[in-house]
Write a protein that holds these residues in place. Sequence first.
Motif, PDB file in Angstrom:
ATOM      1  N   VAL A  16       0.836  -1.200   0.000  1.00 17.30           N
ATOM      2  CA  VAL A  16       0.000   0.000   0.000  1.00 17.30           C
ATOM      3  C   VAL A  16       0.872   1.252   0.000  1.00 17.30           C
ATOM      4  N   ALA A  17       2.028   1.207   0.666  1.00 18.11           N
ATOM      5  CA  ALA A  17       2.935   2.353   0.670  1.00 18.11           C
ATOM      6  C   ALA A  17       3.539   2.584  -0.715  1.00 18.11           C
ATOM      7  N   GLU A  18       3.914   1.517  -1.408  1.00 22.03           N
ATOM      8  CA  GLU A  18       4.462   1.651  -2.761  1.00 22.03           C
ATOM      9  C   GLU A  18       3.429   2.254  -3.706  1.00 22.03           C
ATOM     10  N   LYS A  19       2.180   1.761  -3.616  1.00 20.93           N
ATOM     11  CA  LYS A  19       1.126   2.309  -4.464  1.00 20.93           C
ATOM     12  C   LYS A  19       0.868   3.775  -4.144  1.00 20.93           C
ATOM     13  N   ALA A  20       0.913   4.132  -2.861  1.00 27.96           N
ATOM     14  CA  ALA A  20       0.665   5.516  -2.458  1.00 27.96           C
ATOM     15  C   ALA A  20       1.772   6.437  -2.955  1.00 27.96           C
ATOM     16  N   LEU A  21       3.000   6.004  -2.830  1.00 28.37           N
ATOM     17  CA  LEU A  21       4.114   6.837  -3.289  1.00 28.37           C
ATOM     18  C   LEU A  21       4.076   7.014  -4.806  1.00 28.37           C
ATOM     19  N   GLU A  76       2.382  10.938   0.316  1.00 27.66           N
ATOM     20  CA  GLU A  76       3.416  10.607   1.290  1.00 27.66           C
ATOM     21  C   GLU A  76       2.889  10.590   2.713  1.00 27.66           C
ATOM     22  N   ASN A  77       1.936  11.478   3.033  1.00 29.66           N
ATOM     23  CA  ASN A  77       1.413  11.604   4.388  1.00 29.66           C
ATOM     24  C   ASN A  77       0.003  11.029   4.469  1.00 29.66           C
ATOM     25  N   VAL A  78      -0.251  10.225   5.496  1.00 30.56           N
ATOM     26  CA  VAL A  78      -1.565   9.645   5.723  1.00 30.56           C
ATOM     27  C   VAL A  78      -1.898   9.729   7.208  1.00 30.56           C
ATOM     28  N   ALA A 115       8.017   1.607   6.903  1.00 29.35           N
ATOM     29  CA  ALA A 115       9.319   1.183   6.367  1.00 29.35           C
ATOM     30  C   ALA A 115       9.435   1.453   4.876  1.00 29.35           C
ATOM     31  N   ALA A 116       8.307   1.394   4.171  1.00 28.99           N
ATOM     32  CA  ALA A 116       8.316   1.622   2.717  1.00 28.99           C
ATOM     33  C   ALA A 116       8.213   3.101   2.368  1.00 28.99           C
ATOM     34  N   GLY A 117       8.073   3.986   3.356  1.00 29.34           N
ATOM     35  CA  GLY A 117       8.153   5.408   3.066  1.00 29.34           C
ATOM     36  C   GLY A 117       6.930   6.249   3.380  1.00 29.34           C
ATOM     37  N   LEU A 118       5.859   5.680   3.883  1.00 28.31           N
ATOM     38  CA  LEU A 118       4.689   6.500   4.257  1.00 28.31           C
ATOM     39  C   LEU A 118       4.947   7.173   5.596  1.00 28.31           C
ATOM     40  N   LYS A 119       4.411   8.378   5.743  1.00 33.72           N
ATOM     41  CA  LYS A 119       4.554   9.109   7.008  1.00 33.72           C
ATOM     42  C   LYS A 119       3.195   9.236   7.662  1.00 33.72           C
ATOM     43  N   PHE A 120       3.086   8.822   8.917  1.00 32.06           N
ATOM     44  CA  PHE A 120       1.836   8.920   9.678  1.00 32.06           C
ATOM     45  C   PHE A 120       1.944  10.124  10.590  1.00 32.06           C
TER      46      PHE A 120
END
Length: 117
Positions: A78-83, A88-90, A112-117
């Motif tokens: 899900v992080a790869e698809k989002a990027l 980037e921010n969720v 770990a895959a790059g999303l920021k909470f």
Amino acid sequence: MSLTKSDRRQRIQYRIRKIVSGTAARPRLSVFRSNKEIYAQLIDDVNGVTLLAASSREKGIDAKGTKVEIATAVGKLVAEKALKAGIENVTFDRGGYLYHGRVQSLAEGARAAGLKF
């Protein structure tokens, strides 16, 4: 009269949703956990639209391993698809579940895959 498990989760979910809301710039990462599978989707609550979704049923996820390992892989997916979509921010919506086990590993995989909470 005591609550059933699903009623308790529903009450917690309503309590969380009063606070957590997603926008187009910062969508809500919603988690649903069934007995076998785990699903995650990014939701824009302002427009009422699901931006993207990932689950353990997709072809890119290896079904071998523990449920926690599969949840981590779904978080990374899900992080790869989002990027790729430029997100980037969720905000994280645990969906009424306790933050441990599969829900926690999904969140850690997404971080770990790059999303920021």
